[in-house]
Design a protein around this motif. Structure first.
Motif, PDB file in Angstrom:
ATOM      1  N   ARG A  54     -37.337  78.845 -54.507  1.00  0.00           N
ATOM      2  CA  ARG A  54     -38.733  79.274 -54.655  1.00  0.00           C
ATOM      3  C   ARG A  54     -39.644  78.071 -54.886  1.00  0.00           C
ATOM      4  N   THR A  55     -39.248  77.154 -55.765  1.00  0.00           N
ATOM      5  CA  THR A  55     -40.058  75.964 -56.044  1.00  0.00           C
ATOM      6  C   THR A  55     -40.255  75.121 -54.789  1.00  0.00           C
ATOM      7  N   THR A  56     -39.185  74.903 -54.045  1.00  0.00           N
ATOM      8  CA  THR A  56     -39.312  74.066 -52.846  1.00  0.00           C
ATOM      9  C   THR A  56     -40.156  74.756 -51.778  1.00  0.00           C
ATOM     10  N   ALA A  57     -40.081  76.062 -51.681  1.00  0.00           N
ATOM     11  CA  ALA A  57     -40.940  76.781 -50.739  1.00  0.00           C
ATOM     12  C   ALA A  57     -42.407  76.612 -51.133  1.00  0.00           C
ATOM     13  N   CYS A  58     -42.693  76.683 -52.423  1.00  0.00           N
ATOM     14  CA  CYS A  58     -44.077  76.582 -52.906  1.00  0.00           C
ATOM     15  C   CYS A  58     -44.645  75.171 -52.787  1.00  0.00           C
ATOM     16  N   THR A  59     -43.785  74.163 -52.778  1.00  0.00           N
ATOM     17  CA  THR A  59     -44.258  72.781 -52.763  1.00  0.00           C
ATOM     18  C   THR A  59     -44.060  72.085 -51.416  1.00  0.00           C
ATOM     19  N   GLY A  60     -43.387  72.726 -50.487  1.00  0.00           N
ATOM     20  CA  GLY A  60     -43.156  72.111 -49.183  1.00  0.00           C
ATOM     21  C   GLY A  60     -42.083  71.047 -49.182  1.00  0.00           C
ATOM     22  N   THR A  61     -41.217  71.069 -50.176  1.00  0.00           N
ATOM     23  CA  THR A  61     -40.115  70.118 -50.230  1.00  0.00           C
ATOM     24  C   THR A  61     -38.860  70.741 -49.627  1.00  0.00           C
ATOM     25  N   SER A  62     -37.872  69.905 -49.351  1.00  0.00           N
ATOM     26  CA  SER A  62     -36.581  70.377 -48.853  1.00  0.00           C
ATOM     27  C   SER A  62     -35.589  70.440 -50.003  1.00  0.00           C
ATOM     28  N   LEU A  63     -34.670  71.392 -49.915  1.00  0.00           N
ATOM     29  CA  LEU A  63     -33.594  71.493 -50.885  1.00  0.00           C
ATOM     30  C   LEU A  63     -32.287  71.192 -50.165  1.00  0.00           C
ATOM     31  N   HIS A  64     -31.537  70.241 -50.703  1.00  0.00           N
ATOM     32  CA  HIS A  64     -30.238  69.870 -50.150  1.00  0.00           C
ATOM     33  C   HIS A  64     -29.178  70.244 -51.175  1.00  0.00           C
ATOM     34  N   LEU A  65     -28.175  70.989 -50.745  1.00  0.00           N
ATOM     35  CA  LEU A  65     -27.086  71.416 -51.613  1.00  0.00           C
ATOM     36  C   LEU A  65     -25.806  70.721 -51.161  1.00  0.00           C
ATOM     37  N   VAL A  66     -25.130  70.062 -52.095  1.00  0.00           N
ATOM     38  CA  VAL A  66     -23.894  69.345 -51.799  1.00  0.00           C
ATOM     39  C   VAL A  66     -22.718  70.205 -52.239  1.00  0.00           C
ATOM     40  N   GLU A  67     -21.838  70.491 -51.309  1.00  0.00           N
ATOM     41  CA  GLU A  67     -20.651  71.301 -51.589  1.00  0.00           C
ATOM     42  C   GLU A  67     -19.621  70.513 -52.392  1.00  0.00           C
ATOM     43  N   PRO A  68     -18.748  71.236 -53.129  1.00  0.00           N
ATOM     44  CA  PRO A  68     -18.617  72.683 -53.134  1.00  0.00           C
ATOM     45  C   PRO A  68     -19.683  73.340 -54.015  1.00  0.00           C
ATOM     46  N   LEU A  69     -20.141  74.496 -53.578  1.00  0.00           N
ATOM     47  CA  LEU A  69     -21.094  75.290 -54.346  1.00  0.00           C
ATOM     48  C   LEU A  69     -20.301  76.243 -55.243  1.00  0.00           C
ATOM     49  N   GLY A  70     -20.849  76.562 -56.376  1.00  0.00           N
ATOM     50  CA  GLY A  70     -20.189  77.487 -57.294  1.00  0.00           C
ATOM     51  C   GLY A  70     -20.519  78.937 -56.991  1.00  0.00           C
ATOM     52  N   PHE A  71     -20.986  79.219 -55.792  1.00  0.00           N
ATOM     53  CA  PHE A  71     -21.406  80.562 -55.407  1.00  0.00           C
ATOM     54  C   PHE A  71     -21.504  80.602 -53.887  1.00  0.00           C
ATOM     55  N   GLN A  72     -21.661  81.794 -53.366  1.00  0.00           N
ATOM     56  CA  GLN A  72     -21.921  81.985 -51.945  1.00  0.00           C
ATOM     57  C   GLN A  72     -23.430  82.101 -51.752  1.00  0.00           C
ATOM     58  N   MET A  73     -23.935  81.621 -50.639  1.00  0.00           N
ATOM     59  CA  MET A  73     -25.376  81.710 -50.389  1.00  0.00           C
ATOM     60  C   MET A  73     -25.852  83.151 -50.274  1.00  0.00           C
ATOM     61  N   THR A  74     -24.941  84.078 -50.159  1.00  0.00           N
ATOM     62  CA  THR A  74     -25.300  85.495 -50.116  1.00  0.00           C
ATOM     63  C   THR A  74     -25.265  86.134 -51.498  1.00  0.00           C
ATOM     64  N   ASP A  75     -24.959  85.371 -52.524  1.00  0.00           N
ATOM     65  CA  ASP A  75     -24.851  85.869 -53.886  1.00  0.00           C
ATOM     66  C   ASP A  75     -26.120  86.611 -54.285  1.00  0.00           C
ATOM     67  N   ALA A  76     -25.951  87.793 -54.862  1.00  0.00           N
ATOM     68  CA  ALA A  76     -27.094  88.631 -55.241  1.00  0.00           C
ATOM     69  C   ALA A  76     -27.998  87.947 -56.251  1.00  0.00           C
ATOM     70  N   HIS A  77     -27.414  87.212 -57.208  1.00  0.00           N
ATOM     71  CA  HIS A  77     -28.218  86.520 -58.222  1.00  0.00           C
ATOM     72  C   HIS A  77     -29.068  85.423 -57.591  1.00  0.00           C
ATOM     73  N   LEU A  78     -28.514  84.737 -56.613  1.00  0.00           N
ATOM     74  CA  LEU A  78     -29.256  83.694 -55.898  1.00  0.00           C
ATOM     75  C   LEU A  78     -30.425  84.315 -55.150  1.00  0.00           C
ATOM     76  N   ARG A  79     -30.164  85.377 -54.424  1.00  0.00           N
ATOM     77  CA  ARG A  79     -31.206  86.020 -53.622  1.00  0.00           C
ATOM     78  C   ARG A  79     -32.280  86.641 -54.515  1.00  0.00           C
ATOM     79  N   ARG A  80     -31.873  87.225 -55.633  1.00  0.00           N
ATOM     80  CA  ARG A  80     -32.836  87.836 -56.547  1.00  0.00           C
ATOM     81  C   ARG A  80     -33.770  86.776 -57.128  1.00  0.00           C
ATOM     82  N   ALA A  81     -33.224  85.620 -57.518  1.00  0.00           N
ATOM     83  CA  ALA A  81     -34.035  84.554 -58.101  1.00  0.00           C
ATOM     84  C   ALA A  81     -34.983  83.957 -57.076  1.00  0.00           C
ATOM     85  N   GLY A  82     -34.536  83.834 -55.830  1.00  0.00           N
ATOM     86  CA  GLY A  82     -35.381  83.272 -54.784  1.00  0.00           C
ATOM     87  C   GLY A  82     -36.280  84.293 -54.133  1.00  0.00           C
ATOM     88  N   LEU A  83     -36.028  85.579 -54.424  1.00  0.00           N
ATOM     89  CA  LEU A  83     -36.776  86.694 -53.857  1.00  0.00           C
ATOM     90  C   LEU A  83     -36.963  86.529 -52.360  1.00  0.00           C
TER      91      LEU A  83
END
Length: 156
Positions: free
Chosen positions: A23-52
């Motif tokens: 959400r922050t990067t969308a609002c500021t026009g920045t890019s978000l880079h995630l380095v694996e391994p991630l502790g979750f799946q990108m489809t995780d409900a908590h992730l999607r809920r927080a990013g709306l």
């Protein structure tokens, strides 16, 4: 602003922190880079809920390892840690700079902070005896400081 700055999460583990940073990067026009391994799946409900509904407005890249992520970054790389003497507000940020943060709860490991691409280690000031800020909050503080220094280019 068109992805002038980059936020990098090294091996993030808590989905809502990444969702909030989407959400922050969308609002500021920045890019978000995630380095694996991630502790979750990108489809995780908590992730999607927080990013709306900001997922479609954000630029998120997933990298298989640190070296691949760093190769994708055009500018300087600042590692955020409680083990630094320079405050993040003492830096003059430039377009293309990357703000690198470590996983919860331990932060960046020494081998990451010692990588040759790391320009400098920075800290966010806190009261003595407090271990750390929330990852999403730390990324938001740093992102807005870099953006503020460029008069919130692209924002209204």
């Amino acid at each position: 602003m068109g992805d002038v700055f980059h936020v990098v999460f090294y091996e993030p583990r808590i989905p809502p922190n990444t969702g909030n940073t989407i959400r922050t990067t969308a609002c500021t026009g920045t890019s978000l880079h995630l380095v694996e391994p991630l502790g979750f799946q990108m489809t995780d409900a908590h992730l999607r809920r927080a990013g709306l509904d900001y997922h479609d407005l954000a630029h998120v890249e997933i990298h298989p390892d640190l070296d691949t992520a760093l190769e994708a970054l055009p500018g300087r790389v600042f590692a955020f840690t409680g083990h630094a003497s320079t405050f993040f507000t003492e830096i003059s940020y430039e377009p293309g700079d990357a703000l690198l943060f470590g996983p919860e709860p331990d932060g960046l490991p020494e081998h990451v902070m010692s990588h040759p691409r790391i320009t400098q280690r920075l800290r966010i000031p806190m009261r003595p005896g407090v271990r750390s800020l929330n990852l999403a909050n730390s990324a938001a503080l740093a992102t807005y400081e870099a953006w503020r220094q460029h008069d919130y280019a692209g924002g209204v």
